[in-house]
Design a protein around this motif. Structure first.
Motif, PDB file in Angstrom:
ATOM      1  N   ALA A  53       1.137  -1.075   0.307  1.00 18.63           N
ATOM      2  CA  ALA A  53      -0.063   0.091  -0.194  1.00 18.63           C
ATOM      3  C   ALA A  53       0.997   0.842   0.360  1.00 18.63           C
ATOM      4  N   VAL A  54       0.226   2.123  -0.507  1.00 13.58           N
ATOM      5  CA  VAL A  54       1.250   3.943  -1.091  1.00 13.58           C
ATOM      6  C   VAL A  54       0.363   4.390  -0.863  1.00 13.58           C
ATOM      7  N   GLY A  55       0.934   5.720  -1.385  1.00 11.00           N
ATOM      8  CA  GLY A  55      -0.884   7.197  -1.793  1.00 11.00           C
ATOM      9  C   GLY A  55      -0.441   6.606  -2.868  1.00 11.00           C
ATOM     10  N   MET A  56      -1.933   7.140  -3.861  1.00  5.33           N
ATOM     11  CA  MET A  56      -2.345   6.187  -5.225  1.00  5.33           C
ATOM     12  C   MET A  56      -2.984   7.948  -5.307  1.00  5.33           C
ATOM     13  N   ASP A  57      -3.265   8.308  -6.521  1.00  4.19           N
ATOM     14  CA  ASP A  57      -4.536   9.211  -7.664  1.00  4.19           C
ATOM     15  C   ASP A  57      -5.369   7.865  -7.389  1.00  4.19           C
ATOM     16  N   VAL A  58      -6.711   8.296  -6.690  1.00  5.01           N
ATOM     17  CA  VAL A  58      -7.340   7.821  -7.152  1.00  5.01           C
ATOM     18  C   VAL A  58      -8.265   7.934  -7.880  1.00  5.01           C
ATOM     19  N   THR A 106     -12.646   9.568   7.678  1.00  3.96           N
ATOM     20  CA  THR A 106     -11.141   9.276   6.994  1.00  3.96           C
ATOM     21  C   THR A 106     -10.980   8.212   6.313  1.00  3.96           C
ATOM     22  N   GLN A 107     -11.969   7.803   5.727  1.00  5.54           N
ATOM     23  CA  GLN A 107     -12.026   6.882   3.981  1.00  5.54           C
ATOM     24  C   GLN A 107     -12.492   7.913   2.816  1.00  5.54           C
ATOM     25  N   VAL A 108     -11.484   6.979   1.476  1.00  2.00           N
ATOM     26  CA  VAL A 108     -12.125   7.064   0.410  1.00  2.00           C
ATOM     27  C   VAL A 108     -13.503   5.966  -0.017  1.00  2.00           C
ATOM     28  N   VAL A 109     -14.447   6.431  -0.826  1.00  2.00           N
ATOM     29  CA  VAL A 109     -14.774   5.305  -1.094  1.00  2.00           C
ATOM     30  C   VAL A 109     -15.001   5.467  -2.412  1.00  2.00           C
ATOM     31  N   VAL A 110     -14.827   4.086  -2.859  1.00  2.00           N
ATOM     32  CA  VAL A 110     -15.569   4.513  -4.436  1.00  2.00           C
ATOM     33  C   VAL A 110     -16.694   3.290  -4.743  1.00  2.00           C
ATOM     34  N   GLU A 111     -17.752   3.573  -4.900  1.00  2.00           N
ATOM     35  CA  GLU A 111     -18.869   2.856  -5.361  1.00  2.00           C
ATOM     36  C   GLU A 111     -19.421   2.502  -6.506  1.00  2.00           C
ATOM     37  N   VAL A 112     -19.799   1.341  -7.149  1.00  2.00           N
ATOM     38  CA  VAL A 112     -20.471   1.003  -8.159  1.00  2.00           C
ATOM     39  C   VAL A 112     -21.239   0.571  -8.473  1.00  2.00           C
ATOM     40  N   THR A 113     -22.371   0.664  -9.644  1.00  2.00           N
ATOM     41  CA  THR A 113     -23.538   0.363  -9.061  1.00  2.00           C
ATOM     42  C   THR A 113     -24.139   0.601 -10.853  1.00  2.00           C
ATOM     43  N   ARG A 155     -13.687  14.801  -7.091  1.00  2.00           N
ATOM     44  CA  ARG A 155     -12.184  14.484  -7.549  1.00  2.00           C
ATOM     45  C   ARG A 155     -11.237  15.034  -6.750  1.00  2.00           C
ATOM     46  N   GLY A 156     -10.006  14.121  -7.274  1.00  2.00           N
ATOM     47  CA  GLY A 156      -8.818  14.163  -6.937  1.00  2.00           C
ATOM     48  C   GLY A 156      -8.338  13.738  -5.535  1.00  2.00           C
ATOM     49  N   LEU A 157      -9.322  11.981  -5.421  1.00  2.00           N
ATOM     50  CA  LEU A 157      -8.743  11.945  -4.102  1.00  2.00           C
ATOM     51  C   LEU A 157      -7.781  10.731  -3.876  1.00  2.00           C
ATOM     52  N   ARG A 158      -6.735  11.285  -3.053  1.00  2.00           N
ATOM     53  CA  ARG A 158      -5.720   9.667  -2.787  1.00  2.00           C
ATOM     54  C   ARG A 158      -6.429   9.284  -2.171  1.00  2.00           C
ATOM     55  N   ALA A 159      -5.884   7.739  -1.407  1.00  2.00           N
ATOM     56  CA  ALA A 159      -5.841   6.663  -0.624  1.00  2.00           C
ATOM     57  C   ALA A 159      -4.332   6.272  -0.138  1.00  2.00           C
ATOM     58  N   VAL A 160      -4.312   6.067   0.380  1.00  2.00           N
ATOM     59  CA  VAL A 160      -3.287   4.825   1.443  1.00  2.00           C
ATOM     60  C   VAL A 160      -3.832   3.329   0.300  1.00  2.00           C
ATOM     61  N   ALA A 161      -3.882   2.941  -0.430  1.00  2.00           N
ATOM     62  CA  ALA A 161      -3.868   0.939  -1.167  1.00  2.00           C
ATOM     63  C   ALA A 161      -2.675   0.927  -2.006  1.00  2.00           C
ATOM     64  N   THR A 162      -2.422  -0.298  -2.369  1.00  2.00           N
ATOM     65  CA  THR A 162      -2.030  -0.849  -3.533  1.00  2.00           C
ATOM     66  C   THR A 162      -2.720  -0.267  -5.291  1.00  2.00           C
TER      67      THR A 162
END
Length: 416
Positions: free
Chosen positions: A273-278, A345-352, A306-313
């Motif tokens: 996990a690193v800082g990544m551009d969602v 403190t979380q970024v949420v990505v939803e798919v519907t 837009r412009g969100l960054r998360a800690v993930a792979t």
């Protein structure tokens, strides 16, 4: 081994019987002999005493006067030195026991008795001792057989367990035998069976995960190559370069998937996990799946912050989104929508999508392995959830109809 145990036990018992049996026979025979000699000596003393009594009373000592004084056997009585012997009874044939008693006056009495009674008594004692010895041998045989069975049966059972492990049956018996050493071997075999079972389960799971995770990027790459082939036929170099760049990106993603699978197989706790551009990952997935959506007569769109960054792979997030988009194309209807938002403190990505959603009988079980609404492997959502959790995030079904799957990722700390 069973025969050796029985033979060794019998050998020990026979040696003990031989040592103690011979000693007992000798002691009993001596005791019987001494008792017989004491009885004959007592007869001689009694006979001499009777003769002395008659002499003192002035009664002649004759065979007739002493007839009732001898119970069995024969006797010779002398009333003094040089006196005529008085004989009573008939001398017994064969072996005899003799006892002579003499007083101070020179009178004597000699008693003779047959050894037949002594020999008979010794024979009876020998028969009793032999019977006891035979009973001891029989008891030893039964005990030896029982002990041999108690030891050899567990060894046979352990050998069968080891053979089953070698033939692929990794179920432990969890059976104990009451023998510390054999129970220790059984413990080791059960632990080994459990360990082998876990290793094989992990290998099978890795193979299933690998096949599923590689299938999605390979499908996308195949579609992109088809786009490249179609573009090359039209002779549009700019579009061709753009499609080739996207295809190279997908190859890199495929390489990342393989690397991540190998890393997880060595240590599932290892994270990248690193800082990544969602936005970048979402954009890449929309471009990757747009041809498939267009081919299915459906659209794919995005909305939200837009412009969100998360800690993930990045590769893991891309794989999760690809699984959700593919799941919408396979099981859903209408437009596929991706929405990004922030909660705490979380970024949420939803798919519907606009399909009928997840049936009530599936519910939260949709993330279980082998659970599928149609004829699919049932691995996709389970693998996607594992990938999300490996990055410290989580994947949830937040709404069943229409279906909304939400990927929760940790937000980068320095982002406002």
């Amino acid at each position: 081994m069973r025969r050796r145990l029985i033979n060794s036990t019998l050998a020990v018992v026979l040696v003990v019987i031989a040592v103690f049996g011979v000693s007992l026979v000798a002691v009993e025979s001596r005791t019987i002999e001494n008792a017989a000699h004491d009885r004959v000596h007592a007869e001689a003393v009694r006979l001499l005493s009777a003769a002395e009594t008659k002499l003192a009373a002035g009664v002649p000592v004759t065979a007739a006067s002493l007839a009732g004084q001898l119970d069995e056997g024969a006797a010779v009585v002398r009333t003094g030195p040089g006196s005529a012997p008085v004989r009573l009874g008939a001398l017994p044939g064969g072996g005899r026991i003799t006892a002579t008693v003499e007083n101070d006056a020179g009178a004597s009495a000699t008693v003779y008795q047959s050894r037949a009674g002594v020999n008979s008594e010794i024979g009876r004692n020998l028969a009793v001792i032999a019977g006891v010895a035979l009973l001891a041998v029989a008891a030893a045989v039964l005990l030896a057989v029982r002990q041999a069975n108690r030891l050899t049966a567990p060894l046979t059972d352990l050998a069968e367990t080891a053979e089953r492990l070698g033939s692929g049956d990794h179920r432990g018996k969890h059976r104990r035998y009451g023998v510390a050493e054999l129970d220790r071997v059984a413990d080791v075999l059960d632990v080994s069976a459990e360990r082998i079972s876990k290793m094989l389960t992990a290998e099978r799971r890795l193979a299933a995960d690998a096949s599923h995770q590689l299938r999605t990027p390979l499908t996308a790459l195949s579609m992109r190559l088809e786009e490249i082939a179609a573009t090359a036929a039209t002779g549009e170099p700019e579009t061709l370069r753009e499609e080739a760049a996207i295809a190279l990106t997908q190859v890199e993603r495929l390489t990342d998937v393989v690397q991540r699978l190998l890393t997880n197989s060595r240590d599932p706790r290892t994270g990248l996990a690193v800082g990544m551009d969602v936005d970048e990952v979402v954009k890449q997935q929309i471009e990757e799946w747009r041809p498939a959506c267009r081919q299915a007569g459906r659209a794919i769109v995005r909305s939200g912050k837009r412009g969100l960054r998360a800690v993930a792979t990045p590769g893991a997030v891309a794989q999760v989104l690809a699984t959700l988009i593919e799941n919408s194309l396979m099981h859903g209807e209408g437009r596929v929508a991706i929405r990004t938002r922030v909660t705490g403190t979380q970024v949420v990505v939803e798919v519907t999508d606009e399909g009928p959603g997840v049936s009530p009988d599936l519910g939260s079980r949709v993330f279980e392995r082998t659970v599928s609404g149609r004829n699919s492997t049932g691995l996709g959502l389970a693998v996607a959830r594992d990938l999300a959790e490996a990055d410290g995030g989580r994947l949830e079904l937040v709404q069943q109809k229409p279906p909304v799957f939400a990927l929760f990722l940790g937000r980068e700390a320095d982002q406002h």
